[in-house]
Design a protein around this motif. Structure first.
Motif, mmCIF file in Angstrom:
data_model
loop_
_atom_site.group_PDB
_atom_site.id
_atom_site.type_symbol
_atom_site.label_atom_id
_atom_site.label_comp_id
_atom_site.label_asym_id
_atom_site.label_seq_id
_atom_site.Cartn_x
_atom_site.Cartn_y
_atom_site.Cartn_z
ATOM 1 N N TRP A 39 7.250 1.785 -10.082
ATOM 2 C CA TRP A 39 7.593 0.364 -9.980
ATOM 3 C C TRP A 39 6.516 -0.398 -9.220
ATOM 4 O O TRP A 39 6.126 -1.508 -9.603
ATOM 5 C CB TRP A 39 8.951 0.221 -9.281
ATOM 6 N N THR A 40 6.005 0.208 -8.161
ATOM 7 C CA THR A 40 4.968 -0.428 -7.354
ATOM 8 C C THR A 40 3.706 -0.660 -8.169
ATOM 9 O O THR A 40 3.086 -1.734 -8.103
ATOM 10 C CB THR A 40 4.651 0.442 -6.122
ATOM 11 N N GLU B 129 -4.253 -1.023 -1.541
ATOM 12 C CA GLU B 129 -4.751 0.309 -1.220
ATOM 13 C C GLU B 129 -3.647 1.197 -0.646
ATOM 14 O O GLU B 129 -3.609 2.404 -0.900
ATOM 15 C CB GLU B 129 -5.894 0.176 -0.223
ATOM 16 N N LEU B 130 -2.726 0.616 0.135
ATOM 17 C CA LEU B 130 -1.616 1.395 0.697
ATOM 18 C C LEU B 130 -0.841 2.128 -0.391
ATOM 19 O O LEU B 130 -0.390 3.257 -0.206
ATOM 20 C CB LEU B 130 -0.648 0.479 1.445
ATOM 21 N N TYR B 131 -0.667 1.449 -1.518
ATOM 22 C CA TYR B 131 0.176 1.991 -2.582
ATOM 23 C C TYR B 131 -0.605 2.729 -3.660
ATOM 24 O O TYR B 131 -0.044 3.568 -4.376
ATOM 25 C CB TYR B 131 0.957 0.854 -3.267
ATOM 26 N N ALA B 132 -1.908 2.415 -3.804
ATOM 27 C CA ALA B 132 -2.666 2.923 -4.948
ATOM 28 C C ALA B 132 -3.647 4.033 -4.604
ATOM 29 O O ALA B 132 -4.065 4.785 -5.492
ATOM 30 C CB ALA B 132 -3.429 1.764 -5.608
ATOM 31 N N GLN B 133 -4.011 4.170 -3.336
ATOM 32 C CA GLN B 133 -5.058 5.122 -2.949
ATOM 33 C C GLN B 133 -4.510 6.544 -2.872
ATOM 34 O O GLN B 133 -3.558 6.813 -2.142
ATOM 35 C CB GLN B 133 -5.636 4.724 -1.587
ATOM 36 N N HIS B 134 -5.111 7.455 -3.607
ATOM 37 C CA HIS B 134 -4.721 8.859 -3.529
ATOM 38 C C HIS B 134 -4.980 9.375 -2.120
ATOM 39 O O HIS B 134 -6.050 9.181 -1.564
ATOM 40 C CB HIS B 134 -5.509 9.694 -4.541
ATOM 41 N N GLY B 135 -3.973 10.021 -1.546
ATOM 42 C CA GLY B 135 -4.099 10.535 -0.199
ATOM 43 C C GLY B 135 -3.658 9.567 0.872
ATOM 44 O O GLY B 135 -3.554 9.938 2.038
ATOM 45 N N ASN B 136 -3.406 8.303 0.504
ATOM 46 C CA ASN B 136 -2.923 7.356 1.497
ATOM 47 C C ASN B 136 -1.519 7.757 1.936
ATOM 48 O O ASN B 136 -0.677 8.137 1.124
ATOM 49 C CB ASN B 136 -2.907 5.940 0.909
#
Length: 603
Positions: A524-525, A504-511
Motif C-alpha cells: 500500500w505504501t 527513503e524510509l519506506y522504499a530503501q532496502h535495509g531501512n
C-alpha cells in the motif's frame, strides 16, 4: 611503542608502593617471567630501556646480592606519553586500546581525552609540504561506514560522500529551487517520464580525466538491485548518453520529484573507468568534489582540498575526522563544539562567541516489527504503549539534546497535531483488550539511543509491559539476528531532502522502517508513493505522502518520541559556519578571519 608497553608491564609488576625513583630488588628471571621471554632476550630489552632513559639498572655483584631496577618515570605520565605519540601519528584506536589495557585505576584516559580535545578545531598545521595549512579536525562517535553512494544509510557517510563527489543538480532549501551542479541545464517532456541533462565542460575528476556522459550512465546503472540506494532508480527504464555531454533518462512512470532524487548523495557521479575495474576503488575513492580523499583508517579519515574544483577552491586545506570511542562522550567535546578557543570552556562559551541552535529535521522513534510474531502485532497493544509514554517527562529526565515531544517525523508537525496524549488508564484498558499475557518484548537499539531504551524499559515495565533491551552498534543492528529478531527498534531519523528522505524510509532496502512493515502495508505504501510522484504540484505530492505517515500514526506502527536540538558554539572570527540538511557544516565554506586569529591556533 613496544618499549612503552614493556616499561608499563614491568612497572605494574614490580614498582609497588615505592613508585618511580626508588630502586626495587629484582632478578633477571623475574623480569623474563613478567615479559614472557627468555633471560637472554630480557637482557636485550633491559638494555633498550636503559638506553632510552626509561630505567636505571644496578646488577647485583657477588653471591646473594640481588640486582636493583629503578623506574625513572611515573606510570601514568609514561602511559600518557605513549598515547599521545600514537595520536600524533593518527593511531587513535591503538592509543585508546593502550589506555584500556594499562590505564585501569588511573585517570589517564580522561586526561588523554582532555588533551585530545585541545587538538580539535580549526588549526594551523603541517599538511604534506604546507607548513601553515588550515586544517579542521573534528571528533565523532559514529564511524564512517562507507564512501560508496550505492550503500548509504547514515548521515555521516552521506556527508563525506558529498565532499568527494558531486551530483547533477543541487537543491536549495531556502528558495525551494534546483540549481546547476554537474549539469548546467536540463529539460523534461510533458509526461514527466523523459529527462535530459547537459553536462558542464571541463569538470575534472581528481585523477585528471574530464567528466563525460558515460560516467553519468555508469553511476546510475550501478545502483540497480537491492542496494541501499537502489530505490532511486526503481522506475528508470533507461539511461542513455546522447553525445559526450548529454544524458537522457527514460522513466517507466511519471516522477516529478526526479530532479530532487538527483540531488541526493546516493546519486553522486563516479568515474566509470576507475570504479568498474578496481575493487579497491571504494577504499580510496576519486570524485569531482571540493575535497580529495587523503586517508582512511579505523579511527581517522582525512580529506585534502581540491585546488581545481569547478565551483571554486575550499578555504580549508584539509579536514580530519577522528572516530572517538563511544564511552568517552561524557567527557569529550562533540564536533558541534569544534571551534572553541580552549578545551576548558566547553560548557561555558565566552560571551563574544556565537551560538548556532537548530532543531534537527527528524525525530527519535521506535518502530514495531510487524514481520515477527508477538504482542506488537496487536494494534491495541501498540496504542497502549503509545499512551504510556510521557514524552515531556522523558525530556525532563534525560535532558541533553532532547527538545520537544514528537507526534510525527517533522518538528513543525507538533503544533498542527496538538498535545500528545498520555493516558495510563486508557492504556490499561487497551492492554486487556489486546490479550497481552506479560510476555517480554525486546527493544533493540544502538549507540546514544540506549538511555531512551532503558527509560522505556522502566516506564513500560511499571505499567506491566515487560521489556528487554538489546544493544548493538551501527553495523550489527542491520544484521538479521538483530533487526529481524527484535520486537521493536529505537533509533533516530534525520531528513536531508524532506520528501526524498521521507520516501527513503519506506522504499530503501535495509531501512529499519521498511524492514519492519508487513507485506500488505508495504505494498500500500509503495502505491501511495508512486501516486504522489506522479503529481506535479508539490502540495499534492505532500498530501499524498502525508497519507502514509497518518496511517502509521493512527495504527501506531511508529512510536514517535522526541525532536532534538543541535547547538554549535564557535569563535566569531571563524566564518562560513552553517549547518546543512544533514546536520553538518559545509567544510568548503569555513574560513578564518586572520586579522584576529584563534588563540593557540599554531600546532
Amino acid at each position: 611503542m613496544l618499549t612503552y608497553e614493556r616499561y608499563l608491564a614491568l612497572y605494574a609488576r614490580f614498582a609497588g608502593e615505592a613508585g618511580a625513583g626508588q630502586p626495587v630488588e629484582v632478578t633477571l628471571d623475574q623480569l623474563a617471567e613478567a615479559l614472557f621471554c627468555s633471560p637472554r632476550n630480557v637482557k636485550l630489552i633491559l638494555r633498550k630501556l636503559i638506553d632510552e632513559g626509561f630505567v636505571d639498572w644496578q646488577a647485583g655483584r657477588g653471591r646473594g646480592n640481588r640486582s636493583q631496577l629503578t623506574f625513572l618515570h611515573g606510570y601514568e605520565a609514561k602511559l600518557l606519553e605513549a598515547a599521545r605519540q600514537l595520536a600524533a601519528t593518527g593511531e587513535y584506536k591503538q592509543a585508546f586500546e593502550l589506555l584500556g589495557e594499562h590505564g585501569g585505576g588511573t585517570g589517564a584516559r580522561e586526561t588523554f581525552v582532555a588533551w585530545l580535545n585541545g587538538q580539535f578545531g580549526y588549526r594551523k598545521v603541517r599538511f604534506g609540504e604546507d607548513e601553515g595549512a588550515d586544517m579542521l579536525s573534528l571528533p565523532v562517535y559514529k564511524p564512517i561506514v562507507t564512501l560508496d553512494p550505492r550503500n548509504l544509510y547514515y548521515a555521516i557517510s552521506a556527508h563525506m560522500v558529498k565532499q568527494i563527489f558531486d551530483t547533477l543538480l543541487l537543491y536549495d532549501r531556502e528558495t525551494d529551487k534546483f540549481t546547476p551542479s554537474l549539469a548546467h541545464a536540463w529539460s523534461h517532456d510533458e509526461s514527466g517520464t523523459e529527462w535530459t541533462f547537459h553536462l558542464r565542460k571541463g569538470v575534472q575528476f581528481h585523477h585528471g580525466r574530464e567528466l563525460s556522459a558515460a560516467d553519468v550512465v555508469y553511476s546510475l546503472e550501478r545502483l540497480r538491485g537491492d542496494y541501499a540506494s537502489g530505490w532511486f532508480v526503481r522506475s528508470v527504464d533507461s539511461v542513455e548518453a546522447v553525445g559526450q555531454r548529454t544524458v537522457r533518462i527514460a522513466l517507466a512512470k511519471p516522477n516529478w520529484l526526479f530532479p530532487r532524487f538527483l540531488c541526493s548523495p546516493a546519486m553522486s557521479i563516479v568515474p566509470h573507468d576507475l570504479a568498474e575495474r578496481d575493487d579497491e576503488f571504494w577504499n580510496r575513492p576519486v570524485g569531482t568534489g571540493p575535497f580529495r580523499f587523503e586517508a582512511w583508517t579505523a579511527d581517522r579519515f582525512e580529506l585534502r582540498a581540491n585546488p581545481g574544483y569547478f565551483k571554486g577552491r575550499a578555504h580549508l586545506d584539509g579536514v580530519a575526522i577522528v572516530t572517538m570511542p563511544a564511552d568517552t562522550i561524557a567527557y569529550s567535546k562533540s564536533w558541534e563544539q569544534l571551534l572553541m578557543k580552549d578545551e576548558a570552556a566547553v560548557a561555558r562559551p565566552e560571551s563574544d562567541w556565537e551560538v548556532m541552535e537548530s532543531v534537527c529535521n527528524g525525530c527519535s522513534m521506535l518502530t514495531w516489527n510487524m514481520r515477527k510474531e508477538g504482542p506488537q502485532r496487536s494494534a491495541a497493544f501498540r496504542q497502549a504503549a503509545h499512551l504510556l509514554v510521557d514524552r515531556a517527562r522523558l525530556i525532563r529526565e534525560l535532558g541533553e539534546d532532547r527538545l520537544y515531544p514528537a507526534a510525527g517525523f517533522h518538528p513543525e508537525e507538533r503544533l498542527a497535531l496538538g498535545p500528545i496524549r498520555f493516558d495510563p488508564d486508557r492504556a490499561a484498558g487497551l492492554l486487556r483488550e489486546s490479550g497481552y499475557d506479560g510476555r517480554p518484548i525486546v527493544i533493540g537499539t544502538y549507540g546514544l539511543h540506549e538511555p531512551d531504551a532503558r527509560w522505556l524499559q522502566r516506564e513500560l515495565g511499571s505499567a506491566g509491559i515487560a521489556v528487554e533491551v538489546r544493544t548493538g552498534d551501527h553495523e550489527s543492528v542491520r544484521e538479521r539476528g538483530m533487526l529481524g529478531a527484535v520486537d521493536a527498534l529505537l533509533y533516530c531519523v534525520v531528513f536531508d531532502e524532506d520528501d526524498v528522505s521521507l520516501i527513503e524510509l519506506y522504499a530503501q532496502h535495509g531501512n529499519f522502517m521498511r524492514e519492519h512493515l508487513d507485506g500488505e502495508l508495504l505494498a500500500w505504501t509503495e502505491e501511495r508513493i508512486d501516486a504522489a510522484l506522479g503529481r506535479r504540484r508539490p502540495e499534492d505530492r505532500a498530501r499524498g505522502l502525508a497519507e502514509i505517515e497518518r496511517r502509521l500514526r493512527e495504527e501506531a506502527h511508529v512510536l514517535f518520541l522526541t525532536h532534538k536540538k543541535q547547538n554549535t558554539f564557535y569563535n566569531p572570527h571563524i566564518k562560513g559556519v552553517g549547518l546543512n540538511s544533514l546536520g553538518w557544516i559545509e567544510f568548503k565554506d569555513v574560513w578564518l578571519d586572520e586579522d584576529e586569529p584563534l588563540a593557540g591556533s599554531a600546532g
